[in-house]
Design an enzyme around this catalytic site. Structure first.
Site, PDB file in Angstrom:
ATOM      1  N   CYS A   1       0.832  -1.208   0.047  1.00 26.49           N
ATOM      2  CA  CYS A   1       0.021   0.015  -0.162  1.00 26.49           C
ATOM      3  C   CYS A   1       0.855   1.245   0.250  1.00 26.49           C
ATOM      4  O   CYS A   1       1.355   1.562  -1.095  1.00 26.49           O
ATOM      5  CB  CYS A   1      -1.001  -0.177   1.072  1.00 26.49           C
ATOM      6  SG  CYS A   1      -2.482   1.155   1.001  1.00 26.49           S
TER       7      CYS A   1
ATOM      8  N   GLU B   1      -1.181  -9.104   2.928  1.00 25.26           N
ATOM      9  CA  GLU B   1      -1.112 -10.123   4.474  1.00 25.26           C
ATOM     10  C   GLU B   1      -2.389 -10.183   4.843  1.00 25.26           C
ATOM     11  O   GLU B   1      -2.383 -11.201   5.530  1.00 25.26           O
ATOM     12  CB  GLU B   1      -0.448  -9.006   5.354  1.00 25.26           C
ATOM     13  CG  GLU B   1      -1.007  -7.824   5.731  1.00 25.26           C
ATOM     14  CD  GLU B   1      -0.731  -6.594   4.735  1.00 25.26           C
ATOM     15  OE1 GLU B   1      -0.870  -5.237   5.164  1.00 25.26           O
ATOM     16  OE2 GLU B   1      -0.357  -6.648   3.471  1.00 25.26           O
TER      17      GLU B   1
ATOM     18  N   HIS C   1      -3.523  -5.164   0.455  1.00 24.91           N
ATOM     19  CA  HIS C   1      -2.698  -5.537   1.540  1.00 24.91           C
ATOM     20  C   HIS C   1      -2.753  -7.019   1.249  1.00 24.91           C
ATOM     21  O   HIS C   1      -3.738  -7.694   1.759  1.00 24.91           O
ATOM     22  CB  HIS C   1      -3.412  -5.095   2.773  1.00 24.91           C
ATOM     23  CG  HIS C   1      -3.198  -3.837   3.018  1.00 24.91           C
ATOM     24  ND1 HIS C   1      -2.201  -3.179   3.850  1.00 24.91           N
ATOM     25  CD2 HIS C   1      -4.016  -2.903   2.685  1.00 24.91           C
ATOM     26  CE1 HIS C   1      -2.293  -1.943   4.025  1.00 24.91           C
ATOM     27  NE2 HIS C   1      -3.264  -1.634   3.265  1.00 24.91           N
TER      28      HIS C   1
END
Length: 542
Positions: free
Chosen positions: A363, A502, A500
């Site tokens: 990001c 993750e 994102h």
């Protein structure tokens, strides 16, 4: 444990704060804001729920006191409910919470809803000291059954004595509210010194709390959170829960990855691969909890160990990158907001690019990589983001068109899952081709769906100019022609994503971008002796 026994399980986090959601709260105040596929900004615990159960959750799985009060006050002001009644905590607020629990269970056709009631203070929540109460509620054969579990048995260090009084008083307080616990988890800090004494305390706790001895489980602080389910299995908690909820006992089917996870030590131990996390909120590592977990999943998948180095980006601004990053084999620059520390991130991106250190930008980390490239490769000295300077003369990062008329802060960013089509021949394509999960073929390439949380975006007006110099747009949103992934063509691995990744990484399925990043980091040697030909070392299928 319940899911491994074939039950349909869902989870609800109840948070006591009056914020509508954690989206407007500082990561240093509350930790990471986790984003679900449906675009909800939620407590970071939902990330753990998804990772542990390997399933996606929605807005229904996180409820704050602010949401409930908002709901009641809106109905009262609109006149759609209450009609002159006095609106009170009991029964109206309590009933609203109960409706949320039931709605979640019914919407997911769950056998069991696990409801976590948050700790009483933000400090406890952040530091993971303990949870006050966990309730399991199930709708089965038109009956409702409950299970309550309490925790906390502190060790008095001067006398090396475990104290059961906090547990006794907690049970007494719950009994005054009409709640009798069916099981007690005794949280201990030291797994070695306290075990024998903890066993001897079970009789005492059972006597004073009215809970059967086999339903008193001691749970020490373990070296790895993923070891907790295995520990509780050995202590017999699953059988206690199954019996109390009226389910038939059955043997669990445990995914093989969980045993390997339980055997892994903390990431804090010395590792084989040194990864630096350069961010704005490194003083509270919970701010990047999902990033750490995604690295842990790649670590497990590759059978290695990672040594994490936490570096505040402001220190790099003050003292230069070499002082902190000279030993790094890989660098992660995660998300964040506002200008503070961003020049340090830009210096980090330049350091990684010039020294060919594997770099993964998430990001904001992508945006800093683009600004750095524009300034120092394309010669656009004034390159900047309109987030930091609304009047920037060279806005290579700019406010998204759809965000220009947005005036409110909470819940108004580009949130949740959006599609992205990958460009063949790029590192991004290579990552997803190796993983063969979380993506589908789309006109000969891969189409993926990833979670977003941002207002600013790579400015398309600069794309052609920067691409000619080697900044590839390797992933595009097909609906809005927005760059979702960018990478530097002549660098072994320098890639950033606007989304994102993750948030979608799981123990069973490490995220492709993290997994490939770690593979390249393994090949890098700060002393210049890295393996030859990065690409061949991590070719597709290796």
């Amino acid at each position: 444990m319940l899911k491994n026994r074939g039950l349909r399980v869902t989870i609800l986090k109840l948070d006591p704060y009056l914020n509508v959601d954690p989206g407007t709260m500082s990561p240093l105040e509350h930790g990471e804001v986790f984003v679900t596929m449906d675009g909800s900004e939620t407590d970071l615990d939902l990330g753990h729920y998804e990772r542990f159960l390997n399933q996606d959750f929605t807005i229904l799985s996180n409820v704050t006191a602010g949401q409930i009060y908002n709901e009641l006050l809106d109905k009262e002001r609109m006149g759609s409910e209450f009609l002159g009644e006095t609106v009170q905590v009991v029964p109206h607020l309590v009933s609203a919470v109960a409706r949320r629990i039931k709605k979640l269970g019914e919407s997911e056709d769950a056998d069991v809803v696990i409801v976590e009631v948050a700790a009483r203070s933000a400090t406890w929540r952040r530091r993971r000291l303990s949870r006050r109460c966990v309730g399991c509620e199930t709708w089965r054969d038109a009956k409702t059954r409950f299970q309550y579990i309490l925790t906390l048995v502190p060790l008095l260090k001067p006398t090396n004595e475990l104290k059961t009084k906090p547990t006794q008083h907690s049970v007494r307080a719950l009994r005054a509210l009409g709640i009798q616990p069916d099981a007690i988890l005794c949280r201990l800090n030291d797994p070695t010194d306290s075990e024998e004494e903890a066993e001897s305390l079970k009789d005492k706790i059972s006597l004073h709390c009215g809970v059967p001895r086999d339903a008193i489980i001691y749970l020490p602080t373990l070296g790895n959170v993923y070891a907790v389910p295995g520990w509780l299995e050995k202590q017999g908690l699953a059988e206690v829960i199954m019996d109390r909820l009226g389910f038939e006992r059955r043997d669990p089917v445990v995914p093989p990855v969980w045993k390997a996870l339980a055997d892994k030590p903390n990431l804090a131990n010395d590792g084989e691969v040194s990864i630096a996390i350069v961010g704005k909120y490194t003083s509270l590592q919970d701010s990047y909890l999902s990033v750490v977990e995604a690295l842990r999943h790649a670590e497990l998948n590759q059978g290695i160990r990672i040594d994490l180095e936490w570096t505040p980006s402001e220190l790099i601004e003050e003292n230069g990158a070499d002082r902190y990053l000279s030993k790094a084999q890989g660098i992660v620059v995660p998300g964040g907001f506002d200008k503070r520390g961003t020049e340090g991130m830009i210096q980090t991106a330049q350091y990684a690019r010039e020294r060919e250190i594997p770099y993964l930008g998430l990001c904001l980390g992508l945006q800093m990589m683009i600004i750095e490239f524009a300034r120092h490769v394309a010669g656009i000295e004034e390159a900047d983001s309109t987030e930091f300077d609304a009047a920037a003369s060279e806005p290579v990062i700019a406010l998204m068109e759809e965000q220009k008329n947005v005036t409110e802060i909470g819940g108004t960013m580009r949130l949740g899952a959006y599609s992205c089509v990958l460009t063949p021949g790029t590192r991004a394509y290579e990552a997803y081709a190796m993983a063969k999960n979380g993506s589908e073929k789309h006109n000969g390439t891969f189409k993926i769906n990833e979670r977003h949380r941002h207002r600013f975006e790579y400015n398309n007006a600069y794309r052609d100019r920067l691409e000619r110099l080697g900044l590839l747009s390797s992933g595009m949103n097909p609906e809005l022609s927005l760059v979702e992934i960018a990478e530097i063509s002549d660098h072994p691995f320098m890639l950033g994503s606007q989304f994102h990744p993750e948030f979608r990484s799981r123990p069973e399925q490490p995220h492709p971008l993290f997994d490939l990043f770690v593979r390249y980091a393994r090949q890098f040697r700060p002393d210049g002796t890295q393996h030859q030909l990065f690409a061949s070392a991590v070719s597709v299928g290796s």
